[in-house]
Design a protein around this motif. Sequence first.
Motif, PDB file in Angstrom:
ATOM      1  N   VAL A   7      19.080  93.502  53.243  1.00 15.68           N
ATOM      2  CA  VAL A   7      20.238  92.757  52.588  1.00 15.68           C
ATOM      3  C   VAL A   7      19.852  91.519  52.331  1.00 15.68           C
ATOM      4  O   VAL A   7      19.584  90.665  53.125  1.00 15.68           O
ATOM      5  N   MET A   8      19.514  91.164  51.306  1.00 19.52           N
ATOM      6  CA  MET A   8      19.143  89.701  50.667  1.00 19.52           C
ATOM      7  C   MET A   8      20.257  88.804  50.381  1.00 19.52           C
ATOM      8  O   MET A   8      21.260  89.345  49.869  1.00 19.52           O
ATOM      9  N   PRO A   9      20.198  87.579  50.475  1.00 19.76           N
ATOM     10  CA  PRO A   9      19.418  86.798  51.076  1.00 19.76           C
ATOM     11  C   PRO A   9      19.103  86.500  52.604  1.00 19.76           C
ATOM     12  O   PRO A   9      18.353  85.992  52.849  1.00 19.76           O
ATOM     13  N   ILE A  10      19.884  87.423  53.382  1.00 20.72           N
ATOM     14  CA  ILE A  10      20.037  87.029  54.738  1.00 20.72           C
ATOM     15  C   ILE A  10      19.034  87.914  55.486  1.00 20.72           C
ATOM     16  O   ILE A  10      18.750  87.697  56.761  1.00 20.72           O
ATOM     17  N   TRP A  11      18.491  88.906  54.815  1.00 17.88           N
ATOM     18  CA  TRP A  11      17.281  89.669  55.532  1.00 17.88           C
ATOM     19  C   TRP A  11      17.837  90.193  56.710  1.00 17.88           C
ATOM     20  O   TRP A  11      17.273  90.374  57.786  1.00 17.88           O
ATOM     21  N   ASP A  17      21.986  96.585  60.605  1.00 20.62           N
ATOM     22  CA  ASP A  17      22.226  95.111  60.750  1.00 20.62           C
ATOM     23  C   ASP A  17      21.425  94.303  61.590  1.00 20.62           C
ATOM     24  O   ASP A  17      22.000  93.218  62.140  1.00 20.62           O
ATOM     25  N   LEU A  18      20.284  94.747  62.095  1.00 23.63           N
ATOM     26  CA  LEU A  18      19.241  94.223  62.761  1.00 23.63           C
ATOM     27  C   LEU A  18      18.513  93.300  61.921  1.00 23.63           C
ATOM     28  O   LEU A  18      18.402  93.486  60.545  1.00 23.63           O
ATOM     29  N   PRO A  19      17.581  92.490  62.235  1.00 23.74           N
ATOM     30  CA  PRO A  19      16.768  91.586  61.299  1.00 23.74           C
ATOM     31  C   PRO A  19      15.759  92.491  60.494  1.00 23.74           C
ATOM     32  O   PRO A  19      15.264  93.339  61.431  1.00 23.74           O
ATOM     33  N   TRP A  20      15.539  92.397  59.302  1.00 26.22           N
ATOM     34  CA  TRP A  20      14.638  93.334  58.630  1.00 26.22           C
ATOM     35  C   TRP A  20      13.339  93.106  58.498  1.00 26.22           C
ATOM     36  O   TRP A  20      13.066  91.876  58.290  1.00 26.22           O
ATOM     37  N   PRO A  21      12.316  93.721  58.743  1.00 30.08           N
ATOM     38  CA  PRO A  21      12.384  95.325  59.066  1.00 30.08           C
ATOM     39  C   PRO A  21      12.646  95.265  60.148  1.00 30.08           C
ATOM     40  O   PRO A  21      12.095  95.194  61.356  1.00 30.08           O
ATOM     41  N   ALA A  51      11.268  86.464  51.377  1.00 26.92           N
ATOM     42  CA  ALA A  51      11.949  85.609  52.655  1.00 26.92           C
ATOM     43  C   ALA A  51      11.778  84.337  53.125  1.00 26.92           C
ATOM     44  O   ALA A  51      12.666  83.762  53.337  1.00 26.92           O
ATOM     45  N   ALA A  52      10.512  83.927  52.925  1.00 29.07           N
ATOM     46  CA  ALA A  52      10.307  82.408  53.134  1.00 29.07           C
ATOM     47  C   ALA A  52      11.053  81.886  52.219  1.00 29.07           C
ATOM     48  O   ALA A  52      11.164  80.509  52.469  1.00 29.07           O
ATOM     49  N   GLU A  53      11.172  82.147  50.888  1.00 26.72           N
ATOM     50  CA  GLU A  53      11.835  81.398  49.953  1.00 26.72           C
ATOM     51  C   GLU A  53      13.408  81.254  50.133  1.00 26.72           C
ATOM     52  O   GLU A  53      14.338  80.252  50.176  1.00 26.72           O
ATOM     53  N   ASP A  54      14.123  82.272  50.733  1.00 31.63           N
ATOM     54  CA  ASP A  54      15.281  82.620  51.024  1.00 31.63           C
ATOM     55  C   ASP A  54      15.856  81.941  52.393  1.00 31.63           C
ATOM     56  O   ASP A  54      16.844  81.503  52.666  1.00 31.63           O
ATOM     57  N   MET A  55      14.745  81.642  53.412  1.00 31.25           N
ATOM     58  CA  MET A  55      15.235  81.012  54.634  1.00 31.25           C
ATOM     59  C   MET A  55      13.940  80.138  54.988  1.00 31.25           C
ATOM     60  O   MET A  55      13.010  80.210  55.733  1.00 31.25           O
ATOM     61  N   PRO A  56      14.044  79.061  54.120  1.00 31.11           N
ATOM     62  CA  PRO A  56      13.154  77.919  54.274  1.00 31.11           C
ATOM     63  C   PRO A  56      13.211  77.102  55.708  1.00 31.11           C
ATOM     64  O   PRO A  56      12.253  76.590  56.191  1.00 31.11           O
ATOM     65  N   TRP A  57      14.115  77.237  56.342  1.00 29.15           N
ATOM     66  CA  TRP A  57      14.341  76.866  57.722  1.00 29.15           C
ATOM     67  C   TRP A  57      13.518  77.680  59.038  1.00 29.15           C
ATOM     68  O   TRP A  57      13.419  77.114  59.958  1.00 29.15           O
TER      69      TRP A  57
END
Length: 95
Positions: A7-11, A17-21, A51-57
């Motif tokens: 589920v993007m952009p939260i991955w 509902d765990l971190p993907w994958p 994912a790196a683009e969606d989660m730059p932090w």
Amino acid sequence: MTVHGPVMPIWRCGGCDLPWPCPTRRRELRAEYADAPVSLALYLGAYLIQAAEDMPWAPAGALHRRFIGWTRQPPDTQQRGTATMPTETEHRQTG
């Protein structure tokens, strides 16, 4: 088709509902790409970039372990959780 897609952009996993994958999707991917480990790494590498683009932090090392690092481990030694922060040893090596 799996319900354990990202589920993007939260991955997060759409199935659990765990971190993907998530662990379930990792098992599925391992079975699907059993004879093509390089293809699996390339497939997950594309997701890593998104994912790196969606989660730059998020630390790059943590994202690498989450998306690609587990593919080189035998299935019985995989960790259940996904680290999001570097360990103290990793921090000392990079800092």
